[in-house]
Design an enzyme around this catalytic site. Structure first.
Site, short mmCIF file in Angstrom:
data_model
loop_
_atom_site.label_atom_id
_atom_site.label_comp_id
_atom_site.label_asym_id
_atom_site.label_seq_id
_atom_site.Cartn_x
_atom_site.Cartn_y
_atom_site.Cartn_z
N HIS A 1 0.28 -2.28 0.49
CA HIS A 1 0.05 0.37 -0.22
C HIS A 1 0.77 0.73 -0.10
CE1 HIS A 1 -1.97 3.69 2.08
NE2 HIS A 1 -2.42 3.33 1.72
N HIS B 1 -8.32 -4.02 18.01
CA HIS B 1 -8.88 -5.46 18.79
C HIS B 1 -8.11 -6.61 18.47
CE1 HIS B 1 -9.38 -4.97 14.35
NE2 HIS B 1 -10.16 -6.53 13.91
N ARG C 1 -15.88 8.49 -4.16
CA ARG C 1 -17.21 7.72 -4.62
C ARG C 1 -16.59 6.44 -4.23
NH1 ARG C 1 -14.55 5.35 -9.93
NH2 ARG C 1 -16.53 3.62 -11.10
#
Length: 310
Positions: A109, A178, A263
Protein backbone atom coordinates in the site's frame (compact mmCIF):
# COMPACT_ATOMS: atom_id res chain seq x y z
CA UNK A 1 5.66 30.27 5.41
CA UNK A 2 5.90 29.79 1.63
CA UNK A 3 2.61 29.59 -0.29
CA UNK A 4 1.59 26.22 -1.72
CA UNK A 5 1.75 25.60 -5.48
CA UNK A 6 -1.36 23.46 -5.84
CA UNK A 7 -1.00 23.00 -9.59
CA UNK A 8 2.55 21.66 -9.21
CA UNK A 9 1.33 19.11 -6.66
CA UNK A 10 -1.47 17.98 -8.96
CA UNK A 11 0.86 17.59 -11.92
CA UNK A 12 3.28 15.52 -9.85
CA UNK A 13 0.53 13.26 -8.52
CA UNK A 14 -0.84 12.56 -11.99
CA UNK A 15 2.66 11.75 -13.26
CA UNK A 16 3.25 9.50 -10.25
CA UNK A 17 0.07 7.57 -11.00
CA UNK A 18 1.25 7.15 -14.60
CA UNK A 19 4.72 5.92 -13.67
CA UNK A 20 3.50 3.47 -11.01
CA UNK A 21 0.91 1.96 -13.35
CA UNK A 22 3.51 1.58 -16.10
CA UNK A 23 5.92 -0.18 -13.72
CA UNK A 24 3.23 -2.52 -12.40
CA UNK A 25 2.16 -3.46 -15.93
CA UNK A 26 5.76 -4.47 -16.70
CA UNK A 27 5.74 -6.72 -13.63
CA UNK A 28 2.31 -8.12 -14.47
CA UNK A 29 3.19 -9.64 -17.88
CA UNK A 30 -0.50 -10.12 -18.66
CA UNK A 31 -3.25 -7.51 -18.50
CA UNK A 32 -3.40 -3.75 -18.23
CA UNK A 33 -5.03 -1.15 -16.05
CA UNK A 34 -8.51 -0.01 -16.97
CA UNK A 35 -9.10 3.71 -16.42
CA UNK A 36 -12.24 5.26 -14.99
CA UNK A 37 -12.63 9.07 -14.92
CA UNK A 38 -15.19 10.19 -12.36
CA UNK A 39 -16.81 13.35 -10.99
CA UNK A 40 -17.76 13.78 -7.37
CA UNK A 41 -21.54 13.74 -7.00
CA UNK A 42 -21.79 15.55 -3.65
CA UNK A 43 -19.34 18.37 -4.28
CA UNK A 44 -16.60 19.69 -6.49
CA UNK A 45 -13.83 17.59 -7.94
CA UNK A 46 -13.31 14.04 -9.08
CA UNK A 47 -10.58 11.64 -9.95
CA UNK A 48 -8.91 9.07 -12.16
CA UNK A 49 -9.14 5.48 -10.97
CA UNK A 50 -7.11 2.70 -12.55
CA UNK A 51 -7.70 -0.95 -11.71
CA UNK A 52 -6.06 -4.13 -12.97
CA UNK A 53 -8.04 -7.31 -12.27
CA UNK A 54 -7.41 -10.99 -12.81
CA UNK A 55 -3.75 -10.70 -13.74
CA UNK A 56 -1.13 -13.41 -13.69
CA UNK A 57 0.85 -11.63 -10.96
CA UNK A 58 -1.69 -9.23 -9.47
CA UNK A 59 -5.09 -10.58 -8.55
CA UNK A 60 -6.17 -6.98 -8.15
CA UNK A 61 -4.23 -3.72 -8.28
CA UNK A 62 -5.79 -0.29 -7.83
CA UNK A 63 -4.06 3.06 -8.29
CA UNK A 64 -6.31 6.05 -7.66
CA UNK A 65 -5.86 9.80 -8.13
CA UNK A 66 -8.43 12.12 -6.57
CA UNK A 67 -8.84 15.88 -6.29
CA UNK A 68 -11.84 17.08 -4.31
CA UNK A 69 -13.11 20.27 -2.67
CA UNK A 70 -15.80 20.90 -0.10
CA UNK A 71 -17.34 23.39 2.29
CA UNK A 72 -16.12 21.74 5.50
CA UNK A 73 -13.83 18.95 6.56
CA UNK A 74 -15.36 15.76 8.02
CA UNK A 75 -14.83 14.43 11.53
CA UNK A 76 -12.05 12.10 10.38
CA UNK A 77 -9.95 15.16 9.47
CA UNK A 78 -10.84 17.46 12.40
CA UNK A 79 -10.82 14.93 15.24
CA UNK A 80 -7.18 15.66 16.09
CA UNK A 81 -7.17 19.24 14.74
CA UNK A 82 -10.33 21.07 15.86
CA UNK A 83 -8.98 24.36 14.43
CA UNK A 84 -9.83 23.00 10.96
CA UNK A 85 -13.56 22.73 11.66
CA UNK A 86 -15.71 24.89 9.40
CA UNK A 87 -13.00 25.56 6.83
CA UNK A 88 -13.34 25.09 3.07
CA UNK A 89 -11.00 22.28 2.03
CA UNK A 90 -9.18 21.04 -1.02
CA UNK A 91 -7.58 17.60 -1.02
CA UNK A 92 -5.67 15.64 -3.61
CA UNK A 93 -3.62 12.48 -3.57
CA UNK A 94 -2.60 9.17 -5.06
CA UNK A 95 -3.55 6.02 -3.18
CA UNK A 96 -2.82 2.46 -4.21
CA UNK A 97 -3.23 -1.08 -2.93
CA UNK A 98 -1.75 -4.11 -4.68
CA UNK A 99 -3.12 -7.59 -3.93
CA UNK A 100 -0.87 -10.25 -5.54
CA UNK A 101 -2.01 -13.68 -6.65
CA UNK A 102 0.98 -15.62 -5.27
CA UNK A 103 0.87 -15.86 -1.42
CA UNK A 104 4.65 -15.41 -1.30
CA UNK A 105 4.33 -11.93 -2.79
CA UNK A 106 3.25 -9.41 -0.13
CA UNK A 107 0.39 -6.97 -0.45
CA UNK A 108 1.58 -3.38 -0.60
CA UNK A 109 0.00 0.00 0.00
CA UNK A 110 1.16 3.53 -0.70
CA UNK A 111 -0.45 6.94 -0.40
CA UNK A 112 0.74 10.53 -0.85
CA UNK A 113 -1.61 13.45 -0.34
CA UNK A 114 -1.95 17.21 0.05
CA UNK A 115 -4.58 19.26 1.89
CA UNK A 116 -5.44 22.92 2.19
CA UNK A 117 -8.07 24.33 4.56
CA UNK A 118 -9.19 27.93 4.17
CA UNK A 119 -11.36 30.39 6.09
CA UNK A 120 -12.20 33.95 5.11
CA UNK A 121 -9.96 36.48 6.82
CA UNK A 122 -7.42 33.87 7.95
CA UNK A 123 -4.25 32.36 6.51
CA UNK A 124 -4.82 29.04 4.73
CA UNK A 125 -3.63 25.93 6.52
CA UNK A 126 -1.91 23.32 4.36
CA UNK A 127 -0.10 20.06 4.93
CA UNK A 128 1.22 16.90 3.29
CA UNK A 129 0.88 13.28 4.35
CA UNK A 130 1.63 9.82 3.07
CA UNK A 131 3.82 6.76 3.27
CA UNK A 132 4.01 3.14 2.19
CA UNK A 133 3.75 -0.17 4.06
CA UNK A 134 4.14 -3.87 3.31
CA UNK A 135 1.89 -6.76 4.35
CA UNK A 136 3.53 -10.15 3.79
CA UNK A 137 1.75 -13.47 4.19
CA UNK A 138 5.00 -15.41 4.40
CA UNK A 139 8.06 -13.73 5.81
CA UNK A 140 11.37 -13.28 4.00
CA UNK A 141 14.05 -11.36 5.88
CA UNK A 142 15.68 -10.30 2.61
CA UNK A 143 12.45 -8.64 1.49
CA UNK A 144 11.85 -6.87 4.80
CA UNK A 145 15.38 -5.45 4.88
CA UNK A 146 15.16 -4.28 1.27
CA UNK A 147 11.77 -2.61 1.87
CA UNK A 148 13.06 -0.67 4.86
CA UNK A 149 16.32 0.20 3.12
CA UNK A 150 14.34 1.94 0.40
CA UNK A 151 12.22 3.64 3.05
CA UNK A 152 15.40 4.93 4.67
CA UNK A 153 16.69 6.18 1.30
CA UNK A 154 13.47 8.10 0.76
CA UNK A 155 14.06 9.94 4.05
CA UNK A 156 17.85 10.45 3.87
CA UNK A 157 17.85 13.91 2.23
CA UNK A 158 15.69 15.36 5.00
CA UNK A 159 17.60 14.55 8.18
CA UNK A 160 19.10 11.70 10.17
CA UNK A 161 16.07 11.10 12.36
CA UNK A 162 13.32 11.26 9.72
CA UNK A 163 13.28 7.56 8.80
CA UNK A 164 13.18 6.47 12.45
CA UNK A 165 10.35 8.92 13.15
CA UNK A 166 8.26 7.90 10.15
CA UNK A 167 8.92 4.19 10.71
CA UNK A 168 7.71 4.45 14.30
CA UNK A 169 4.67 6.40 13.16
CA UNK A 170 3.91 3.68 10.59
CA UNK A 171 4.28 0.88 13.15
CA UNK A 172 1.85 2.67 15.46
CA UNK A 173 -0.65 3.69 12.80
CA UNK A 174 -1.01 0.38 10.94
CA UNK A 175 -1.90 -1.50 14.10
CA UNK A 176 -5.13 -3.42 14.68
CA UNK A 177 -5.96 -2.64 18.29
CA UNK A 178 -8.75 -5.20 18.48
CA UNK A 179 -6.29 -7.91 17.35
CA UNK A 180 -3.28 -6.50 19.20
CA UNK A 181 -1.14 -6.98 16.14
CA UNK A 182 0.35 -4.86 13.33
CA UNK A 183 -1.01 -5.12 9.81
CA UNK A 184 2.40 -6.03 8.41
CA UNK A 185 6.07 -5.05 8.65
CA UNK A 186 5.46 -1.31 8.31
CA UNK A 187 7.48 1.17 6.31
CA UNK A 188 6.80 4.91 6.44
CA UNK A 189 3.90 7.06 7.56
CA UNK A 190 3.66 10.82 8.10
CA UNK A 191 0.88 13.38 8.35
CA UNK A 192 0.31 17.10 9.04
CA UNK A 193 3.68 17.94 7.46
CA UNK A 194 4.14 21.70 6.94
CA UNK A 195 7.40 22.53 8.75
CA UNK A 196 10.25 24.01 6.75
CA UNK A 197 8.13 25.58 4.03
CA UNK A 198 6.15 24.29 1.09
CA UNK A 199 9.08 23.33 -1.16
CA UNK A 200 10.78 21.15 1.46
CA UNK A 201 7.53 19.42 2.42
CA UNK A 202 6.68 18.85 -1.23
CA UNK A 203 10.10 17.25 -1.74
CA UNK A 204 9.47 14.89 1.20
CA UNK A 205 6.19 13.75 -0.33
CA UNK A 206 7.77 13.30 -3.77
CA UNK A 207 10.66 11.29 -2.37
CA UNK A 208 8.29 8.90 -0.61
CA UNK A 209 6.17 8.53 -3.74
CA UNK A 210 9.18 8.01 -5.98
CA UNK A 211 10.69 5.28 -3.79
CA UNK A 212 7.61 3.05 -3.70
CA UNK A 213 8.32 1.10 -6.90
CA UNK A 214 12.02 0.81 -6.02
CA UNK A 215 10.93 -0.79 -2.75
CA UNK A 216 8.24 -3.11 -4.11
CA UNK A 217 9.26 -4.22 -7.62
CA UNK A 218 12.36 -6.28 -6.64
CA UNK A 219 10.29 -8.18 -4.07
CA UNK A 220 7.63 -9.01 -6.64
CA UNK A 221 10.28 -10.17 -9.11
CA UNK A 222 11.88 -12.47 -6.50
CA UNK A 223 8.63 -14.10 -5.34
CA UNK A 224 6.07 -14.03 -8.16
CA UNK A 225 7.09 -17.39 -9.68
CA UNK A 226 7.52 -19.37 -6.46
CA UNK A 227 5.45 -22.55 -6.30
CA UNK A 228 2.58 -22.49 -3.80
CA UNK A 229 -0.21 -24.86 -2.79
CA UNK A 230 -3.78 -24.66 -1.54
CA UNK A 231 -2.67 -24.32 2.10
CA UNK A 232 -0.59 -21.27 1.23
CA UNK A 233 -3.52 -19.72 -0.63
CA UNK A 234 -5.92 -20.39 2.25
CA UNK A 235 -3.56 -18.62 4.66
CA UNK A 236 -3.27 -15.66 2.29
CA UNK A 237 -7.07 -15.33 2.13
CA UNK A 238 -7.32 -15.57 5.92
CA UNK A 239 -4.68 -12.88 6.46
CA UNK A 240 -6.37 -10.65 3.90
CA UNK A 241 -9.20 -10.45 6.41
CA UNK A 242 -6.94 -8.38 8.65
CA UNK A 243 -6.44 -5.96 5.77
CA UNK A 244 -10.18 -5.52 5.38
CA UNK A 245 -10.62 -5.02 9.12
CA UNK A 246 -8.02 -2.26 9.25
CA UNK A 247 -9.29 -0.41 6.20
CA UNK A 248 -12.90 -0.37 7.36
CA UNK A 249 -12.26 0.34 11.05
CA UNK A 250 -9.17 2.55 11.27
CA UNK A 251 -7.94 3.84 7.91
CA UNK A 252 -8.18 7.65 7.77
CA UNK A 253 -8.27 7.76 3.99
CA UNK A 254 -11.21 5.37 3.78
CA UNK A 255 -13.10 7.25 6.48
CA UNK A 256 -12.31 10.63 4.90
CA UNK A 257 -13.52 9.50 1.48
CA UNK A 258 -16.77 8.04 2.78
CA UNK A 259 -17.50 10.98 5.10
CA UNK A 260 -16.98 13.53 2.31
CA UNK A 261 -19.28 11.74 -0.10
CA UNK A 262 -16.49 10.37 -2.25
CA UNK A 263 -16.91 7.76 -4.94
CA UNK A 264 -17.45 4.49 -3.09
CA UNK A 265 -16.10 2.25 -5.86
CA UNK A 266 -12.79 4.15 -5.90
CA UNK A 267 -12.55 4.32 -2.10
CA UNK A 268 -13.12 0.59 -1.68
CA UNK A 269 -10.82 -0.48 -4.51
CA UNK A 270 -8.40 -1.29 -1.67
CA UNK A 271 -10.46 -4.35 -0.74
CA UNK A 272 -9.04 -7.73 -1.86
CA UNK A 273 -11.07 -9.64 -4.47
CA UNK A 274 -11.15 -12.77 -2.29
CA UNK A 275 -10.91 -13.03 1.49
CA UNK A 276 -11.92 -15.41 4.29
CA UNK A 277 -12.39 -15.44 8.06
CA UNK A 278 -12.09 -18.41 10.39
CA UNK A 279 -13.34 -18.58 13.94
CA UNK A 280 -10.51 -18.48 16.51
CA UNK A 281 -7.97 -19.88 14.07
CA UNK A 282 -4.38 -20.29 15.26
CA UNK A 283 -1.33 -21.36 13.25
CA UNK A 284 0.32 -24.66 14.03
CA UNK A 285 3.60 -24.30 15.96
CA UNK A 286 6.90 -24.35 14.08
CA UNK A 287 5.37 -23.58 10.69
CA UNK A 288 5.91 -20.81 8.17
CA UNK A 289 2.51 -19.46 9.20
CA UNK A 290 3.44 -19.26 12.87
CA UNK A 291 6.77 -17.66 11.92
CA UNK A 292 4.87 -14.73 10.40
CA UNK A 293 3.31 -13.98 13.79
CA UNK A 294 6.41 -14.65 15.85
CA UNK A 295 9.07 -12.94 13.72
CA UNK A 296 7.41 -10.52 11.32
CA UNK A 297 4.26 -9.15 12.94
CA UNK A 298 6.30 -7.32 15.57
CA UNK A 299 8.00 -3.92 15.26
CA UNK A 300 11.63 -4.61 14.45
CA UNK A 301 14.80 -2.74 13.51
CA UNK A 302 15.14 -4.32 10.08
CA UNK A 303 18.10 -2.15 9.15
CA UNK A 304 19.85 -3.31 12.31
CA UNK A 305 19.79 -6.80 10.82
CA UNK A 306 21.47 -5.40 7.72
CA UNK A 307 24.20 -3.79 9.83
CA UNK A 308 24.80 -6.98 11.80
CA UNK A 309 25.11 -8.96 8.56
CA UNK A 310 27.75 -6.52 7.34
Amino acid sequence: MSSPNIQAVKEYLLSLQDSICESLEVLEERGNFEEDIWDRESGKGGGRTRVLEGGKVFEQAGVNFSHVQGGSLPASATQHRPELAGRYFEAMGVSLVIHPRNPFVPTSHANVRFFTAEKEGEEPIWWFGGGFDLTPYYGFEEDAVHWHKQAQKACEPFGDGVYAEYKKWCDEYFFLKHRNEPRGIGGLFFDDLNEGGFERCFEVMKSVGNHYIAAYAPIVERRKNLTYNEKHKEFQLYRRGRYVEFNLVYDRGTLFGLQTGGRTESILMSMPPQVSWRYNWQPEPNTAESELYEEYLKPKDWLGLLCSAD
